[in-house]
Design a protein around this motif. Structure first.
Motif, PDB file in Angstrom:
ATOM      1  N   GLY A 371       4.082   1.822   9.183  1.00  0.00           N
ATOM      2  CA  GLY A 371       3.634   3.164   9.502  1.00  0.00           C
ATOM      3  C   GLY A 371       3.618   4.118   8.331  1.00  0.00           C
ATOM      4  N   GLY A 372       4.043   3.658   7.154  1.00  0.00           N
ATOM      5  CA  GLY A 372       4.037   4.512   5.978  1.00  0.00           C
ATOM      6  C   GLY A 372       3.051   4.021   4.942  1.00  0.00           C
ATOM      7  N   ILE A 373       2.630   4.939   4.090  1.00  0.00           N
ATOM      8  CA  ILE A 373       1.679   4.604   3.033  1.00  0.00           C
ATOM      9  C   ILE A 373       2.434   4.480   1.713  1.00  0.00           C
ATOM     10  CG2 ILE A 373      -0.340   5.387   1.742  1.00  0.00           C
ATOM     11  CD1 ILE A 373      -1.245   6.869   4.218  1.00  0.00           C
ATOM     12  N   ARG A 374       2.161   3.390   0.998  1.00  0.00           N
ATOM     13  CA  ARG A 374       2.762   3.226  -0.326  1.00  0.00           C
ATOM     14  C   ARG A 374       1.850   2.386  -1.213  1.00  0.00           C
ATOM     15  NH1 ARG A 374       5.693  -1.623  -1.401  1.00  0.00           N
ATOM     16  NH2 ARG A 374       6.023  -2.996   0.413  1.00  0.00           N
ATOM     17  N   VAL A 375       2.184   2.335  -2.499  1.00  0.00           N
ATOM     18  CA  VAL A 375       1.456   1.506  -3.458  1.00  0.00           C
ATOM     19  C   VAL A 375       2.208   0.191  -3.621  1.00  0.00           C
ATOM     20  CG1 VAL A 375       0.660   1.287  -5.839  1.00  0.00           C
ATOM     21  CG2 VAL A 375       0.495   3.490  -4.663  1.00  0.00           C
ATOM     22  N   ALA A 376       1.482  -0.905  -3.522  1.00  0.00           N
ATOM     23  CA  ALA A 376       2.100  -2.229  -3.662  1.00  0.00           C
ATOM     24  C   ALA A 376       1.150  -3.136  -4.427  1.00  0.00           C
ATOM     25  CB  ALA A 376       2.406  -2.821  -2.291  1.00  0.00           C
ATOM     26  N   THR A 377       1.712  -4.174  -5.016  1.00  0.00           N
ATOM     27  CA  THR A 377       0.878  -5.208  -5.650  1.00  0.00           C
ATOM     28  C   THR A 377       0.457  -6.189  -4.572  1.00  0.00           C
ATOM     29  OG1 THR A 377       2.045  -4.996  -7.748  1.00  0.00           O
ATOM     30  CG2 THR A 377       0.768  -7.003  -7.402  1.00  0.00           C
ATOM     31  N   THR A 378      -0.846  -6.336  -4.408  1.00  0.00           N
ATOM     32  CA  THR A 378      -1.366  -7.222  -3.368  1.00  0.00           C
ATOM     33  C   THR A 378      -2.381  -8.189  -3.960  1.00  0.00           C
ATOM     34  OG1 THR A 378      -3.264  -5.875  -2.706  1.00  0.00           O
ATOM     35  CG2 THR A 378      -1.132  -5.336  -1.702  1.00  0.00           C
TER      36      THR A 378
END
Length: 412
Positions: A371-378
């Motif tokens: 439910g939260g927005i974040r930056v991740a390596t995908t």
């Protein structure tokens, strides 16, 4: 008596040229022993023996090009005696190992050949035959300097150059035609590249024509896997550090072991699951084209061992030195184009396999987690699968299992 035949080293191989025998009649051979070198459009491949036995006859001479399935030699079982064969295998072409170097060839000047006796075969390399036609050189006038009197590219070029030098020069001297020039290294590489592209085109056309593909994709968050990998590599020399590619390799193998309908072969009578997981790794070649040789038993190997195997396989593939089992054994293929900067890759299945997994570029992206927005390596994973062997619902579970394993790298 056992017939040792020209193996099929992939769906894009119809024939091969015998470059070298590494055995002789009377030798004892064991399963897995390298017995010959065969030239294909992609590489010179070390051919392994599939049986134990004693070499009876070598049926195909060095330099001959024969179709897949042609008997190359006979092997005798314990207590068995050799029985000479009356007929030699049918030729595809008569040719020595292509691309022979000048250092490998005596520099004797080709001379006019004596009339060939009835039934005599003229051995001519594929490159030499093609260049002779373009230069207008009559092969019947040459005596080859290659193995068993084979006519090589050097013989053709020498004959063309000699004819050009000795021919009377009219006035004014015309500019030599481009086709009259000896083939340069770049032209040879281009010719080989064209042959490889033709082979790949044939295999991929067959795949798209015969296999009902379906495609799925999944985005995988790599933060946990990359943090674990950094920890494992800490303190190791650069040459011993593992890359994220081995995590992907092992995750695909373990998922394929669980979801068996993606690991095996489709034959005329249906799907045959493989008990082993031999992952074919798509490797781009420096001169263009690609190969996808196998790393064997990936599901059973530790990550550091897989890293060594992967490094070795890439080096040998680009040097043109692969083994027949590596070319014929893949049960599923993995392709990774992340280093080329693409976000996703959707592969074409390599028959008779039934699935290919792809990975794109690992990059930082905005994602929604809990439910939260974040930056991740995908990274974007993909699956191309054969609808005759599996359905989309199972394919989705297969990709989900790869994702789960990469979230728990300690399981790999």
């Amino acid at each position: 008596m056992i017939e040792f035949t020209m193996p099929a080293l992939g769906a894009d191989m119809d024939e091969g040229t015998l470059n070298e025998w590494m055995i002789k009649p009377g030798d004892t051979v064991t399963r897995g022993q390298i017995v010959a070198i065969v030239e294909t459009t992609k590489a010179a491949v070390e051919i392994e023996c599939w049986h134990d036995g004693v070499v009876g006859e070598l049926l195909v001479p060095v330099g001959q090009t024969v179709a897949v399935g042609t008997p190359l030699a006979t092997l005798l079982e314990p207590g068995e005696k050799a029985e000479p064969r009356a007929a030699a295998p049918a030729l595809v072409t008569q040719s020595p190992a292509p691309e022979a170097t000048h250092e490998q060839i005596p520099t004797a000047t080709p001379q006019a050949a004596a009339p060939s006796p009835v039934g005599h075969r003229m051995w001519v390399s594929p490159v030499a035959r093609r260049i002779a036609a373009s230069l207008g050189v009559d092969l019947k006038t040459l005596t080859g300097t290659g193995p068993q009197g084979a006519i090589t590219l050097h013989d053709v070029e020498h004959a063309a150059a000699t004819a050009h030098h000795e021919a009377p020069k009219p006035a004014p001297v015309p500019k030599p035609a481009a086709s009259a020039e000896p083939m340069s290294a770049a032209q040879k590489a281009r010719a080989r590249g064209e042959a490889m592209r033709a082979s790949i085109a044939a295999a991929m056309s067959r795949s798209k024509r015969e296999i009902p593909h379906y495609y799925l994709a999944d985005e995988i968050i790599l933060d946990t896997a990359l943090a674990w990998l950094t920890e494992q590599n800490a303190g190791l020399p650069i040459t011993e550090r593992m890359l994220s590619a081995v995590l992907q390799l092992k995750a695909v193998a373990l998922a394929a072991q669980r979801f068996k309908e993606f690991n095996g072969f489709w034959h005329d009578d249906g799907f045959e699951a493989s008990e082993q997981v031999h992952v074919g790794v798509a490797i781009s070649l420096r001169g263009g084209g690609l190969v996808a040789p196998a790393i064997h038993d990936v599901n059973e190997k530790k990550l550091d061992e897989l890293m060594r195997d992967l490094t070795d396989l890439v080096a040998r593939a680009r040097a043109g030195s692969l083994r027949s089992s590596e070319m014929s054994d893949p049960t599923i293929t993995l392709t990774n184009l992340g280093d080329k900067g693409v976000d996703a890759v959707f592969g074409v299945i390599y028959p008779p396999q039934v699935a290919i997994v792809g990975f794109g570029k690992a990059a930082q992206r905005v994602v929604v987690v809990d439910g939260g927005i974040r930056v991740a390596t995908t990274v974007q994973s993909s699956l191309a699968a054969d609808h005759r062997a599996s359905d989309g619902a199972r394919g989705a579970l297969f990709l989900a299992e790869i994702n789960r394993l990469l979230q728990q790298p300690e399981e790999l």
